[in-house]
Scaffold this motif. Structure first.
Motif, PDB file in Angstrom:
ATOM      1  N   HIS A 340      14.474  23.795  -9.476  1.00  0.00           N
ATOM      2  CA  HIS A 340      13.680  24.967  -8.934  1.00  0.00           C
ATOM      3  C   HIS A 340      12.573  24.488  -8.075  1.00  0.00           C
ATOM      4  CE1 HIS A 340      15.904  27.074 -12.427  1.00  0.00           C
ATOM      5  NE2 HIS A 340      15.943  28.141 -11.496  1.00  0.00           N
ATOM      6  N   THR A 341      12.808  23.577  -7.216  1.00  0.00           N
ATOM      7  CA  THR A 341      11.961  23.013  -6.468  1.00  0.00           C
ATOM      8  C   THR A 341      12.286  22.751  -4.921  1.00  0.00           C
ATOM      9  OG1 THR A 341      11.188  21.361  -8.289  1.00  0.00           O
ATOM     10  CG2 THR A 341      10.683  20.638  -6.165  1.00  0.00           C
ATOM     11  N   LEU A 342      11.484  23.154  -4.223  1.00  0.00           N
ATOM     12  CA  LEU A 342      11.680  23.352  -2.621  1.00  0.00           C
ATOM     13  C   LEU A 342      10.811  22.156  -2.169  1.00  0.00           C
ATOM     14  CD1 LEU A 342      12.566  26.002  -0.158  1.00  0.00           C
ATOM     15  CD2 LEU A 342      10.423  24.423   0.397  1.00  0.00           C
ATOM     16  N   GLN A 343      11.239  21.178  -1.553  1.00  0.00           N
ATOM     17  CA  GLN A 343      10.540  20.205  -0.943  1.00  0.00           C
ATOM     18  C   GLN A 343      10.622  20.257   0.808  1.00  0.00           C
ATOM     19  OE1 GLN A 343      12.121  16.439  -2.826  1.00  0.00           O
ATOM     20  NE2 GLN A 343      10.498  16.763  -4.353  1.00  0.00           N
ATOM     21  N   LEU A 344       9.605  19.962   1.404  1.00  0.00           N
ATOM     22  CA  LEU A 344       9.506  19.821   2.724  1.00  0.00           C
ATOM     23  C   LEU A 344       9.374  18.353   2.950  1.00  0.00           C
ATOM     24  CD1 LEU A 344       9.250  20.914   5.495  1.00  0.00           C
ATOM     25  CD2 LEU A 344       6.637  20.994   5.195  1.00  0.00           C
ATOM     26  N   HIS A 349       9.009  10.386   3.681  1.00  0.00           N
ATOM     27  CA  HIS A 349       7.637  11.089   3.135  1.00  0.00           C
ATOM     28  C   HIS A 349       7.839  12.449   2.626  1.00  0.00           C
ATOM     29  CE1 HIS A 349       5.828   7.768   5.447  1.00  0.00           C
ATOM     30  NE2 HIS A 349       6.383   8.066   6.372  1.00  0.00           N
ATOM     31  N   LEU A 350       7.283  12.556   1.535  1.00  0.00           N
ATOM     32  CA  LEU A 350       7.152  13.754   0.961  1.00  0.00           C
ATOM     33  C   LEU A 350       5.981  14.573   1.646  1.00  0.00           C
ATOM     34  CD1 LEU A 350       8.439  16.164  -0.985  1.00  0.00           C
ATOM     35  CD2 LEU A 350       7.160  14.814  -2.871  1.00  0.00           C
ATOM     36  N   VAL A 351       6.160  15.806   2.199  1.00  0.00           N
ATOM     37  CA  VAL A 351       4.992  16.391   2.743  1.00  0.00           C
ATOM     38  C   VAL A 351       4.432  17.324   1.895  1.00  0.00           C
ATOM     39  CG1 VAL A 351       4.192  17.624   4.898  1.00  0.00           C
ATOM     40  CG2 VAL A 351       6.210  15.747   5.025  1.00  0.00           C
ATOM     41  N   ARG A 352       5.499  18.170   1.324  1.00  0.00           N
ATOM     42  CA  ARG A 352       4.997  19.186   0.317  1.00  0.00           C
ATOM     43  C   ARG A 352       5.931  19.365  -0.585  1.00  0.00           C
ATOM     44  NH1 ARG A 352       1.104  18.735   2.899  1.00  0.00           N
ATOM     45  NH2 ARG A 352      -0.736  20.271   3.816  1.00  0.00           N
ATOM     46  N   SER A 353       5.831  20.093  -1.901  1.00  0.00           N
ATOM     47  CA  SER A 353       6.475  20.228  -2.941  1.00  0.00           C
ATOM     48  C   SER A 353       6.118  21.657  -3.685  1.00  0.00           C
ATOM     49  CB  SER A 353       6.468  19.321  -3.946  1.00  0.00           C
ATOM     50  OG  SER A 353       7.407  19.607  -5.139  1.00  0.00           O
TER      51      SER A 353
END
Length: 474
Positions: A340-344, A349-353
């Motif tokens: 249940h995780t949305l990542q940008l 590079h992980l920008v947002r989680s």
């Protein structure tokens, strides 16, 4: 798998099955290695050479679910190029019909004065000139790196020293390294561009020219990053650098998606902030005051279609800071249904989680999509869609906010993806039309990621659709 190994596999296949074609090998390879983009790319190329556009698109699309590796970017670009060509062909067909109709009307009324005769010269559309501006002054650079929890204080200092001595050979001025405790799921001794430290183990200033440590401070136990005058300068410098990186990444992604959809760059950055349905961005971000720039530099003449994303470094340069060692990449939104995780993400590079709510009974469709529409204040009964909506499939699927924040983290919707309203407003800021959205049921664990301060550009009434009542699968 690298290119050499792939070619070795191909050679071995043809030695064993000399009567088989290259296409047969590509089909066999993708069955044996479904997570290797290199196979799907070559299968797509072979299908495209045969004129089988539908099968080529299917192959390229599969590569987008593969792991990062050789030909991943090429497959993505080939996919978008083929989609654009299909769109152009549709427009060409419609244009031919329109021209045929106009030719008929002209033949009927060629001798009639009136609207077909216009003595005013046509105005030629000229792109707006980009005014020259002074470059931004060089800014204090900060890197955040995570280190293993098992290191002794002596080992920690030694390994960080080796890190700075091996990194950033192109930098010509001192920079700061913030050493933070290990972030599960993230790389060690690698700059975390969009991570907001909560605790730090040490801070070090290094001069890459003289290869000397200017200053350093190590804490016996993790210290709070948000408190104390010792880290005040680093906090401020990191905040400005992250803000600038976010602005530039958002603009480059929007320019890239604009090019993918229209085949050209906009005449000015302001064209990205149009009214619905052409609202790639809600606004064009302004540089931090510290950069002494009125606007971000934009040089569309530097664009090269053969290396579209890479050339955007020259089209819209990163002012005041060095380009990241691990290059930025076009933004992607990824949803892990299991966690249940949305990542940008931007390449590595992980920008947002963000935590997300998804559909019950597997009603959120797994697959590859793109953002089709962006809507400010989407109308629905009882404000069920929150403050923003991003449509990714035309039959009722969207990423949107919610008036039931307690549902986030569960499987309760009819298929849509819910986020907290602040999270969807930030995603709406980052993500332009055409940005890729990948939904996967793979059991990817949720990372304990710490997002920086919210980056939200206000959306205006021109991005609303007040006469539309949406019936998304809430």
């Amino acid at each position: 798998m690298d290119k050499v190994s792939f070619l070795q596999e191909k050679s071995a296949f043809h030695m064993k099955y000399p009567e088989q074609s290259d296409l047969s090998f590509y089909r066999w390879f993708t069955q044996q290695h479904p997570d290797e983009a290199i196979g799907w790319y070559h299968l797509g190329q072979a299908r495209e050479a045969q004129g089988d556009t539908r099968q080529a698109l299917a192959a390229y699309r599969q590569s987008l679910f593969a792991k990062q590796g050789p030909y991943y970017d090429e497959a993505r670009d080939a996919y978008q190029k083929l989609l654009r060509e299909q769109s152009r062909q549709g427009w060409r067909n419609r244009a031919r019909l329109l021209l045929a109709s106009l030719a008929f009307l002209y033949a009927q009324f060629v001798f009639s004065p009136g609207p077909l005769q216009d003595g005013a010269p046509a105005a030629s559309a000229q792109p707006q000139a980009v005014p020259a501006s002074a470059p931004a002054p060089v800014q204090p650079h900060v890197e955040v790196i995570a280190v293993p929890a098992t290191l002794s204080p002596k080992e920690l200092q030694s390994q960080v020293r080796r890190y700075v001595e091996a990194r950033r050979p192109a930098l010509a001025q001192p920079y700061t390294v913030l050493v933070v405790p290990e972030v599960p799921g993230s790389p060690l001794f690698t700059p975390l561009l969009f991570y907001q430290p909560k605790q730090v183990l040490g801070v070090l200033q290094y001069n890459p020219v003289s290869r000397t440590v200017i200053s350093q401070r190590w804490f016996g136990s993790p210290a709070s990053f948000d408190a104390g005058a010792t880290l005040a300068a680093a906090r401020g410098d990191l905040a400005v650098e992250q803000q600038t990186l976010q602005h530039v990444l958002t603009l480059r992604n929007s320019l890239y998606r604009y090019y993918q959809q229209k085949g050209t760059l906009p005449a000015s950055l302001a064209d990205l902030a149009g009214s619905y349905p052409g609202n790639y961005l809600p606004q064009v971000p302004l540089p931090p005051k510290r950069l002494l720039l009125k606007s971000y530099p934009y040089h569309p003449h530097a664009f090269q279609s053969g290396s579209a994303w890479a050339s955007l470094r020259d089209v819209l340069p990163l002012p005041g800071y060095p380009e990241p060692l691990s290059p930025l990449a076009p933004l992607q939104v990824r949803l892990s249904q299991k966690s249940h995780t949305l990542q940008l993400v931007s390449g590595t590079h992980l920008v947002r989680s963000y935590p997300a709510a998804i559909g019950k009974n597997d009603s959120t469709p797994e697959g590859y999509y793109t953002i089709l529409q962006k809507i400010n204040q989407p109308r629905g009964h009882d404000n069920i869609y929150g403050t923003r909506g991003l449509v990714f499939q035309g039959n009722g699927y969207a990423i949107h906010g919610t008036n039931h924040p307690e549902s986030i983290g569960t499987s309760v919707s009819l298929g849509c993806v819910r986020l907290f309203n602040a999270a969807v407003e930030e995603l709406y800021t980052f993500v332009s039309l055409g940005t890729e959205f990948i939904i996967s049921n793979a059991p990817v664990p949720a990372q304990p990621w710490s997002n920086p301060a919210l980056f939200i550009l206000p959306a205006g009434p021109e991005e609303e659709t007040p006469n539309v009542i949406y019936t998304w699968l809430h």
